[in-house]
Scaffold this motif. Structure first.
Motif, PDB file in Angstrom:
ATOM      1  N   GLN A  92       0.827  -1.203   0.000  1.00  0.00           N
ATOM      2  CA  GLN A  92       0.000   0.000   0.000  1.00  0.00           C
ATOM      3  C   GLN A  92       0.864   1.257   0.000  1.00  0.00           C
ATOM      4  OE1 GLN A  92      -2.555  -0.545   3.407  1.00  0.00           O
ATOM      5  NE2 GLN A  92      -4.077  -1.713   2.260  1.00  0.00           N
ATOM      6  N   ARG A  93       1.943   1.222   0.763  1.00  0.00           N
ATOM      7  CA  ARG A  93       2.826   2.386   0.795  1.00  0.00           C
ATOM      8  C   ARG A  93       3.525   2.569  -0.554  1.00  0.00           C
ATOM      9  NH1 ARG A  93       6.738   3.933   5.731  1.00  0.00           N
ATOM     10  NH2 ARG A  93       4.711   4.665   6.482  1.00  0.00           N
ATOM     11  N   VAL A  94       3.993   1.492  -1.150  1.00  0.00           N
ATOM     12  CA  VAL A  94       4.642   1.573  -2.461  1.00  0.00           C
ATOM     13  C   VAL A  94       3.698   2.210  -3.474  1.00  0.00           C
ATOM     14  CG1 VAL A  94       5.500   0.207  -4.409  1.00  0.00           C
ATOM     15  CG2 VAL A  94       6.267  -0.319  -2.092  1.00  0.00           C
ATOM     16  N   ARG A  95       2.451   1.748  -3.496  1.00  0.00           N
ATOM     17  CA  ARG A  95       1.471   2.302  -4.430  1.00  0.00           C
ATOM     18  C   ARG A  95       1.202   3.775  -4.138  1.00  0.00           C
ATOM     19  NH1 ARG A  95      -1.489  -1.163  -7.598  1.00  0.00           N
ATOM     20  NH2 ARG A  95      -1.120  -3.398  -7.268  1.00  0.00           N
ATOM     21  N   GLY A  96       1.153   4.119  -2.853  1.00  0.00           N
ATOM     22  CA  GLY A  96       0.918   5.514  -2.481  1.00  0.00           C
ATOM     23  C   GLY A  96       2.067   6.421  -2.900  1.00  0.00           C
ATOM     24  N   LEU A  97       3.293   5.951  -2.743  1.00  0.00           N
ATOM     25  CA  LEU A  97       4.457   6.741  -3.152  1.00  0.00           C
ATOM     26  C   LEU A  97       4.497   6.910  -4.672  1.00  0.00           C
ATOM     27  CD1 LEU A  97       7.189   5.214  -0.788  1.00  0.00           C
ATOM     28  CD2 LEU A  97       6.013   7.414  -0.534  1.00  0.00           C
ATOM     29  N   GLN A  98       4.138   5.858  -5.379  1.00  0.00           N
ATOM     30  CA  GLN A  98       4.140   5.959  -6.835  1.00  0.00           C
ATOM     31  C   GLN A  98       3.037   6.889  -7.322  1.00  0.00           C
ATOM     32  OE1 GLN A  98       5.350   2.695  -9.363  1.00  0.00           O
ATOM     33  NE2 GLN A  98       3.364   2.774 -10.375  1.00  0.00           N
ATOM     34  N   ASP A  99       1.868   6.810  -6.703  1.00  0.00           N
ATOM     35  CA  ASP A  99       0.784   7.729  -7.065  1.00  0.00           C
ATOM     36  C   ASP A  99       1.205   9.170  -6.828  1.00  0.00           C
ATOM     37  OD1 ASP A  99      -0.891   5.703  -7.867  1.00  0.00           O
ATOM     38  OD2 ASP A  99      -2.001   5.613  -5.980  1.00  0.00           O
ATOM     39  N   PHE A 100       1.916   9.405  -5.725  1.00  0.00           N
ATOM     40  CA  PHE A 100       2.395  10.748  -5.415  1.00  0.00           C
ATOM     41  C   PHE A 100       3.306  11.267  -6.529  1.00  0.00           C
ATOM     42  CE2 PHE A 100       6.022  13.154  -3.648  1.00  0.00           C
ATOM     43  CZ  PHE A 100       5.364  14.296  -3.238  1.00  0.00           C
ATOM     44  N   LEU A 101       4.288  10.461  -6.926  1.00  0.00           N
ATOM     45  CA  LEU A 101       5.211  10.896  -7.976  1.00  0.00           C
ATOM     46  C   LEU A 101       4.510  11.051  -9.317  1.00  0.00           C
ATOM     47  CD1 LEU A 101       8.481   8.889  -7.202  1.00  0.00           C
ATOM     48  CD2 LEU A 101       7.992  11.297  -6.741  1.00  0.00           C
TER      49      LEU A 101
END
Length: 208
Positions: A92-101
């Protein structure tokens, strides 16, 4: 509206490969950020670095301070109960960081921030990034990026790096071999999500 001569530029970004690192008495996760692009905004067309969550927090704060009128995307929440060994929480964190970028790179104003490029294409610390971006180092932003690429090259030397950093090569988002792991950005306008790929158009769609 963006300049017509930037039509066809693409930015592909992946956040992946979370790894547990040890720092003194505690452990933390860092994540690989890979960029593959033909955009003239970027000094390098391919790069990979590793960053930890608190560096993402720092980046967001700096981007917001330099673009006060822009509503920046949110990072995934920092939970005191975050478990490094919980695969679901990490994903979930990986997906959130990628969405942010992904969302950051849809904005031309943010793409012009040198701190973002140093964050994405060097392994400088936040303190070193600040010093370089403010002209307090012996090396420029472009020199810092090229120096990191030379010392940690994972991709073949590109012709445009040897001749001019302003030329735009032909590139394919799948050339890194991880198309399904990343989302592909085409410039700065949000488009529709197709399967595992995020596509946005740099220039407005032609009138129907």
């Amino acid at each position: 509206m963006l300049p017509k001569d930037r039509k066809g530029e693409t930015i592909s970004v992946w956040v992946r490969d979370p790894k547990i690192q040890k720092d003194d008495w505690h452990s933390y996760l860092d994540y690989e950020i890979c960029i593959h692009t033909n955009s003239m905004c970027f000094t390098l067309k391919t790069s990979c670095v590793r960053r930890r969550f608190r560096e993402f927090v720092w980046l967001r704060q700096k981007l917001q301070s330099n673009a006060v009128l822009i509503d920046l995307p949110e990072l995934p929440p920092k939970s005191p109960f975050f478990n490094l060994n919980n695969a679901q929480s990490v994903e979930q964190r990986v997906r959130g960081l990628q969405d942010f970028l992904n969302k950051v790179m849809q904005c031309p104003v943010l793409l012009s921030d040198s701190k973002l490029h140093l964050f994405l294409q060097t392994q400088l610390t936040p303190e070193e990034i600040e010093a370089c971006a403010s002209g307090q180092t012996k090396y420029s932003v472009s020199e810092a990026i090229h120096k990191y690429a030379t010392s940690n090259r994972r991709f073949p030397v590109e012709k445009e790096e040897q001749t001019s950093c302003h030329s735009v090569p032909e590139s394919s988002p799948s050339s890194l071999g991880h198309k399904k792991d990343g989302r592909i950005l085409h410039g700065c306008k949000p488009g529709q999500e197709q399967g595992d790929t995020w596509r946005t158009m740099l220039a407005p769609s032609p009138p129907k």
